[in-house]
Write an enzyme that holds these catalytic residues in place. Structure first.
Site, short mmCIF file in Angstrom:
data_model
loop_
_atom_site.label_atom_id
_atom_site.label_comp_id
_atom_site.label_asym_id
_atom_site.label_seq_id
_atom_site.Cartn_x
_atom_site.Cartn_y
_atom_site.Cartn_z
CE1 TYR A 61 51.84 108.80 -78.03
CE2 TYR A 61 49.99 107.98 -79.30
CZ TYR A 61 51.35 107.98 -79.00
OH TYR A 61 52.20 107.15 -79.69
CB ALA A 233 59.54 111.97 -93.46
N GLY A 235 56.25 115.37 -93.10
CA GLY A 235 55.99 116.21 -94.28
C GLY A 235 57.24 116.65 -95.01
N1 LIG Z 1 55.56 104.11 -80.58
C1 LIG Z 1 56.13 105.29 -80.41
O1 LIG Z 1 57.09 105.45 -79.65
C2 LIG Z 1 55.58 106.48 -81.15
C3 LIG Z 1 56.30 107.70 -81.15
C4 LIG Z 1 55.74 108.78 -81.85
C5 LIG Z 1 54.53 108.63 -82.53
N2 LIG Z 1 53.85 107.42 -82.50
C6 LIG Z 1 52.57 107.23 -83.24
O2 LIG Z 1 52.81 107.50 -84.60
C7 LIG Z 1 51.92 108.50 -85.08
C8 LIG Z 1 52.59 109.30 -86.15
O3 LIG Z 1 53.79 109.89 -85.70
P1 LIG Z 1 54.31 111.28 -86.28
O4 LIG Z 1 53.36 112.34 -85.93
O5 LIG Z 1 55.72 111.41 -85.85
O6 LIG Z 1 54.25 110.97 -87.84
P2 LIG Z 1 54.15 111.65 -89.27
O7 LIG Z 1 52.91 111.12 -89.88
O8 LIG Z 1 55.44 111.43 -89.98
O9 LIG Z 1 54.05 113.22 -89.04
C9 LIG Z 1 52.84 113.86 -88.80
C10 LIG Z 1 53.13 115.31 -88.45
O10 LIG Z 1 53.74 115.93 -89.58
C11 LIG Z 1 52.94 117.04 -89.99
N3 LIG Z 1 52.95 117.09 -91.45
C12 LIG Z 1 52.80 116.08 -92.32
N4 LIG Z 1 52.86 116.54 -93.59
C13 LIG Z 1 53.04 117.87 -93.52
C14 LIG Z 1 53.19 118.90 -94.49
N5 LIG Z 1 53.16 118.65 -95.80
N6 LIG Z 1 53.35 120.16 -94.05
C15 LIG Z 1 53.38 120.44 -92.73
N7 LIG Z 1 53.24 119.49 -91.74
C16 LIG Z 1 53.09 118.23 -92.14
C17 LIG Z 1 51.56 116.75 -89.47
O11 LIG Z 1 50.84 117.95 -89.33
P3 LIG Z 1 49.26 118.01 -89.70
O12 LIG Z 1 48.55 117.40 -88.54
O13 LIG Z 1 49.03 119.46 -89.88
O14 LIG Z 1 49.06 117.23 -90.95
C18 LIG Z 1 51.87 116.08 -88.14
O15 LIG Z 1 52.19 117.05 -87.16
C19 LIG Z 1 51.48 109.26 -83.83
O16 LIG Z 1 50.22 109.88 -83.96
C20 LIG Z 1 51.43 108.14 -82.80
O17 LIG Z 1 50.20 107.45 -82.92
C21 LIG Z 1 54.38 106.36 -81.82
#
Ligand SMILES: NC(=O)c1ccc[n+]([C@@H]2O[C@H](COP(=O)([O-])OP(=O)(O)OC[C@H]3O[C@@H](n4cnc5c(N)ncnc54)[C@H](OP(=O)(O)O)[C@@H]3O)[C@@H](O)[C@H]2O)c1
Length: 325
Positions: A61, A233, A235
């Site tokens: 990361y 998702a 957001g």
């Molecule tokens: N094991 C794997 O292969 C793998 C792969 C990917 C991720 N991960 C882990 O999973 C975690 C979460 O993954 P993810 O980031 O894909 O998940 P998520 O929680 O679905 O999405 C978070 C992202 O969406 C944005 N977001 C959420 N609500 C929003 C809204 N209402 N308006 C605008 N933007 C919004 C957030 O921005 P803001 O920051 O501005 O809220 C952030 O960039 C990562 O941090 C990591 O630890 C693991």
């Protein structure tokens, strides 16, 4: 009351996890700035304020800077280390010169990776280490040697995997002295394959489902903690701009809003509560670094307990966009 698989193994932690992937600035080799540390601190404090005590990392990361940033926080507040569960991942190698990005479960690479993780976090041990993505060249006996060494040296307490199907978990488990405790996969109200897999047995529609067959059932039988990445998702149903989105997403976002109003909570809590209502006791790994958005997730567990079957199916069917068979 049902308890989470991790708790059944003696790891006491929160149901929600804060994902630390955004910490440390961009995915580059530029140095961490004070601003990045402040942003991470605000996100961690928001998480702690709603009872989140588990933090998810990976060595890749922001090219190691996410862990390094968290390390700055731990150094400034040493008492935090014992209050939180820290999980990180290894096994993905970034592209270097002519060699493409790839996976590496060799003993040498796993041991070297964990040393790097501990050094960046500034901690003597990891609570949980996950193998990030299945390596086609994995040899379970070699992985077992590496994990055995990490366990006996006290560098890692528990082990898990990510993005693996149940056959891969069983294959790896066959050589490991310890039970695999975690499997982290993409699951959410927009990434529905984990539910579709259950529904479309013996149906042509099941051919396009991208989720390991029997994975949910195997995890529940073996007390493997399932963790969901991408749980908000990004957001899509909780306030992100809907410009250009399909009717299915627009309608589902409207349903999420109506349910949030009726239950006097936030859209984020509905989206997460839907995921957590599944009997596998999924742990969502939140990807937000926005303190307000993190706090908006506070009610998720309460929602999961009170979400009716009708509400759960209404959200599922709305998001899949067509009726169940
Ligand atoms: N094991 C794997 O292969 C793998 C792969 C990917 C991720 N991960 C882990 O999973 C975690 C979460 O993954 P993810 O980031 O894909 O998940 P998520 O929680 O679905 O999405 C978070 C992202 O969406 C944005 N977001 C959420 N609500 C929003 C809204 N209402 N308006 C605008 N933007 C919004 C957030 O921005 P803001 O920051 O501005 O809220 C952030 O960039 C990562 O941090 C990591 O630890 C693991």
């Amino acid at each position: 009351m049902k308890i989470m698989p991790l708790e059944q193994r003696g790891i006491s932690t929160s149901r929600l996890i804060l994902g630390c992937m955004p910490f440390g600035g961009g995915w580059n080799r530029e140095p961490i700035e004070q601003q990045h540390i402040l942003e991470a601190e605000r996100a961690v404090d928001a998480a702690l304020s709603i009872g989140i005590s588990m933090f998810d990392h990976a060595d890749i990361y922001t090219m190691g800077k996410a862990e390094e940033t968290f390390g700055h926080l731990l150094k400034a507040r040493p008492s935090l280390r014992d209050q939180v569960v820290i999980q990180s991942k290894c096994g993905i190698r970034v592209a270097k010169g002519q060699v493409p990005g790839r996976y590496d479960f060799s003993k040498a690479y796993i041991l070297e990776s964990v040393n790097g993780i501990l050094q960046r976090l500034g901690t003597e041990y990891l609570d949980i280490l996950l193998l990030h993505r299945p390596d086609p060249l994995m040899d379970p006996n070699e992985v077992a040697e590496a994990l055995g060494k990490l366990k006996s040296s006290g560098k890692v307490r528990y082990f898990g995997v990510s993005n693996m199907n149940s056959s891969q978990v069983r294959f790896l488990q066959s050589a490991l002295p310890e039970a695999i405790a975690v499997n982290q996969l993409e699951m959410s109200l927009s990434k529905l394959d984990f539910v579709d897999q259950t529904v479309h047995v013996n149906q042509a529609e099941g051919n396009s489902v991208h989720f390991g067959e029997g994975l949910l059932e195997h995890a529940q039988l073996q007390r493997i903690q399932l963790q969901a990445w991408g749980p908000l998702a990004q957001g899509a149903f909780s306030g992100r701009s809907l410009e250009g989105e399909s009717e299915r997403v627009v309608q589902t976002a409207a349903l999420v809003t109506r349910l949030a109003e009726a239950k006097n909570t936030t859209p984020e809590a509905i989206v997460l509560g839907w995921l957590m209502r599944h009997p596998a006791m999924i742990q969502p790994v939140l990807g937000s670094s926005n303190p307000k958005r993190i706090i908006a997730c506070r009610d998720a567990e309460r929602v999961s307990v009170n979400l009716t079957r009708d509400e759960w199916y209404s959200l599922y069917v709305s998001s899949r966009g067509h009726a169940l068979p």
